[in-house]
Design a protein around this motif. Sequence first.
Motif: not given
Length: 522
Positions: A141-159
């Motif tokens: 929710x907007x502004x909700x207190x969040x203790x942790x987030x875990x996310x990925x970053x990726x790209x550049x996938x020449x087949x």
Amino acid sequence: MSVFDSLSRRGLLLGLGAGGVLASSSRQALADPVFAEYPFQLGIAAGDPAPDGFVIWTRLAPRPLEIGHGMPSAPVPVRWEIATDRGFSSVAQRGEAVARPELGHAVHVEVTGLEPGRDYFYRFTAGAERTPSGRAKTAPAPGAAVAQVRFGVLGCQAYEQGFYTAHRKAAEEQLDFVYCYGDYIYEGRGNRTYTGSGGTIENPRQHLGGETFSLDDYRRRYAQYKLDTDLQASHAAAAWYVTWDDHEVANNWVSDIDDDVPPEVFLLRRQAAAQAFYEHMPLRRSAFPRGAEMQLYRHAAWGDLLDLNFLDTRSHRSNQPCDDAWATTCAGVSAANAQVLGEAQEAWLYRNLEQSRAHWKVLAQQIMVMDLDRKEGPEPGYNLDSWAGYSIPRQRLLDRLRERRIGNTVVLTGDEHQNYAGELYRDSRNPEGAPIASEFVATSISSSGDGQDQRADGRRYLADNPFLKFNNAQRGYVVCDVTPERWQTEFKVLDKVSERGGTLSTRAKFAVASGDARVVAA
């Protein structure tokens, strides 16, 4: 009224198997189709998670690599469901969308009315055919207190240059979301070999057809990529925020500029590329192409923990200086009228940063902000397709962060086909005081092939650039674990992508403490 218009909604048959198509002559959607081949061969995806929902995507394509993709030139209904459990015993929402031929029979559903901060599962049905389920998490929710987030970053996938093992591994991470920084496809013709820093090697697989120019070309290229089941697994595991870089259109393009192509001609290519990008990405209607233009820069929040500013560093940028030469510099680097973001996007970004009350401010973008000296010897030389080739807008951005005391800013970048971690100064040749912000550059999924732990130029970069803390030249992705007190970036790499079955390992972890932009080993 045609004979087909008088048929009941449950009585219409689409004969999609033997070359002939039975279709209504009206614009009304055909109902309850029967497909001779599985229509969901390109998988499913979710994107742009918000507190009340997200976008879900699929595309009907029984024969994805053919012109017309095995579909009639008519709209077709597709049903969708959202559930709170993977078995769909508790359905939260359901509805029907129309897959239209004008958009290659792609479907984008903007789901709203869901609860914030929880997992949902989605699937599609057309006729008697059904997709596997996908998972997507709504934002807190907007502004909700969040203790942790875990996310990925990726790209550049020449087949052509490697298998998508990294996508299969990322699908197992249980990420809250994924940021894809671009180069989802590559536009070049099919090639048997690839010449890189390690010499000429044989590609493990090959693009179909020539270089992409038309809408049909781009559709076929996306279809070839999306047929990969490892990529499909990565999409089905978490919702993605997507942007583009250069290869979705043409190498190193900016604005209406592509080498010696007349601008009005290049914009026709950009228009085809933009439509195909929209057709294949889980984007909101706000990104719907208007000619060659797409609204890809946008903002998202993850409670009070993250403010995410997704930038477009291609569409509004001025031409690269010095004829886009490598590891050099010239007077054009300091051009007063140079732009990376363009005036409107830059002003939008500054407003977001200054109004943010989140613990961390994120610039999720494409090209390196660190002014990395890449030239051997005493004279500096830069990658002029990065922010270092545009010193005035780069200094403007960093001055704004410093003068307005906008702390806890982290830049997430791709494009380089290498991993980097470092600190941002206004002028890294003459650093003053503490670093202004931190930058993490994620390597490629497959582009540049297997790679190696560190190239000779990477060792030189570390020696010549004290603000650079880490460099690695293997394939993989990045996982960010963020709390209010600490940002940790984990660089995950594969020993090979030239064959299936590469082994994943954590090459390094680096962290930034709240209130301190220094990058330290974790």
